[in-house]
Motif scaffolding. Structure first.
Motif, PDB file in Angstrom:
ATOM      1  N   UNK A  60     -14.164   8.304 -13.340  1.00  0.00           N
ATOM      2  CA  UNK A  60     -14.230   8.820 -14.704  1.00  0.00           C
ATOM      3  C   UNK A  60     -13.074   8.339 -15.580  1.00  0.00           C
ATOM      4  N   UNK A  61     -12.024   7.796 -14.985  1.00  0.00           N
ATOM      5  CA  UNK A  61     -10.905   7.261 -15.767  1.00  0.00           C
ATOM      6  C   UNK A  61     -11.155   5.817 -16.197  1.00  0.00           C
ATOM      7  N   UNK A  62     -12.113   5.146 -15.575  1.00  0.00           N
ATOM      8  CA  UNK A  62     -12.505   3.773 -15.880  1.00  0.00           C
ATOM      9  C   UNK A  62     -11.295   2.842 -15.984  1.00  0.00           C
ATOM     10  N   UNK A  63     -10.377   2.992 -15.025  1.00  0.00           N
ATOM     11  CA  UNK A  63      -9.202   2.139 -14.924  1.00  0.00           C
ATOM     12  C   UNK A  63      -9.552   1.000 -13.969  1.00  0.00           C
ATOM     13  N   UNK A  64     -10.131  -0.059 -14.500  1.00  0.00           N
ATOM     14  CA  UNK A  64     -10.704  -1.103 -13.650  1.00  0.00           C
ATOM     15  C   UNK A  64      -9.669  -1.985 -12.964  1.00  0.00           C
ATOM     16  N   UNK A  65      -8.730  -2.605 -13.665  1.00  0.00           N
ATOM     17  CA  UNK A  65      -7.796  -3.483 -12.936  1.00  0.00           C
ATOM     18  C   UNK A  65      -6.629  -2.714 -12.326  1.00  0.00           C
ATOM     19  N   UNK A  66      -6.724  -2.402 -11.046  1.00  0.00           N
ATOM     20  CA  UNK A  66      -5.624  -1.761 -10.321  1.00  0.00           C
ATOM     21  C   UNK A  66      -5.762  -2.053  -8.838  1.00  0.00           C
ATOM     22  N   UNK A  67      -4.795  -1.631  -8.072  1.00  0.00           N
ATOM     23  CA  UNK A  67      -4.774  -1.946  -6.647  1.00  0.00           C
ATOM     24  C   UNK A  67      -5.269  -0.804  -5.765  1.00  0.00           C
ATOM     25  N   UNK A  68      -5.902   0.195  -6.324  1.00  0.00           N
ATOM     26  CA  UNK A  68      -6.289   1.376  -5.559  1.00  0.00           C
ATOM     27  C   UNK A  68      -7.734   1.437  -5.135  1.00  0.00           C
ATOM     28  N   UNK A  69      -8.393   0.302  -4.980  1.00  0.00           N
ATOM     29  CA  UNK A  69      -9.786   0.327  -4.555  1.00  0.00           C
ATOM     30  C   UNK A  69      -9.888   0.539  -3.055  1.00  0.00           C
TER      31      UNK A  69
END
Length: 97
Positions: free
Chosen positions: A9-18
């Protein structure tokens, strides 16, 4: 458009937490998402809160960092190389009955 991570729901696409599959390539994703929060972020990003899930697909990206990719494989996005961005699977979203 919507990341399958710990807080879609935060739609924070580029990050290292996938999430990452186990050593056998298995992965299961199950997440409760506050729909109103997701719709608000979706509207902010795309101008509409209509998710249109019946017209969307799921893409899974990423291969092991030590996998040798052919030179024809491209896909750098920001600081992420093709090992992270390479699509490896896709699936249609269907309503469960």
């Amino acid at each position: 458009m919507v990341p399958f991570d710990d807080a879609p729901q935060e739609m924070n696409i580029p990050h290292d937490g996938y999430p990452v599959a186990d050593k056998y390539g298995h992965y299961e994703y199950d997440k409760d998402v506050p729909l109103k929060d997701l719709q608000a972020k979706f509207k902010q990003a795309f101008g509409s809160d209509d998710l249109q899930l019946d017209k969307r697909v799921v893409y899974v990206h990423g291969v092991p960092a030590d996998l040798k990719l052919p030179s024809s494989v491209a896909g750098n996005v920001m600081s992420y190389d093709a090992h992270t961005t390479l699509p490896i699977a896709a699936g249609e979203i269907k309503l469960a009955h």
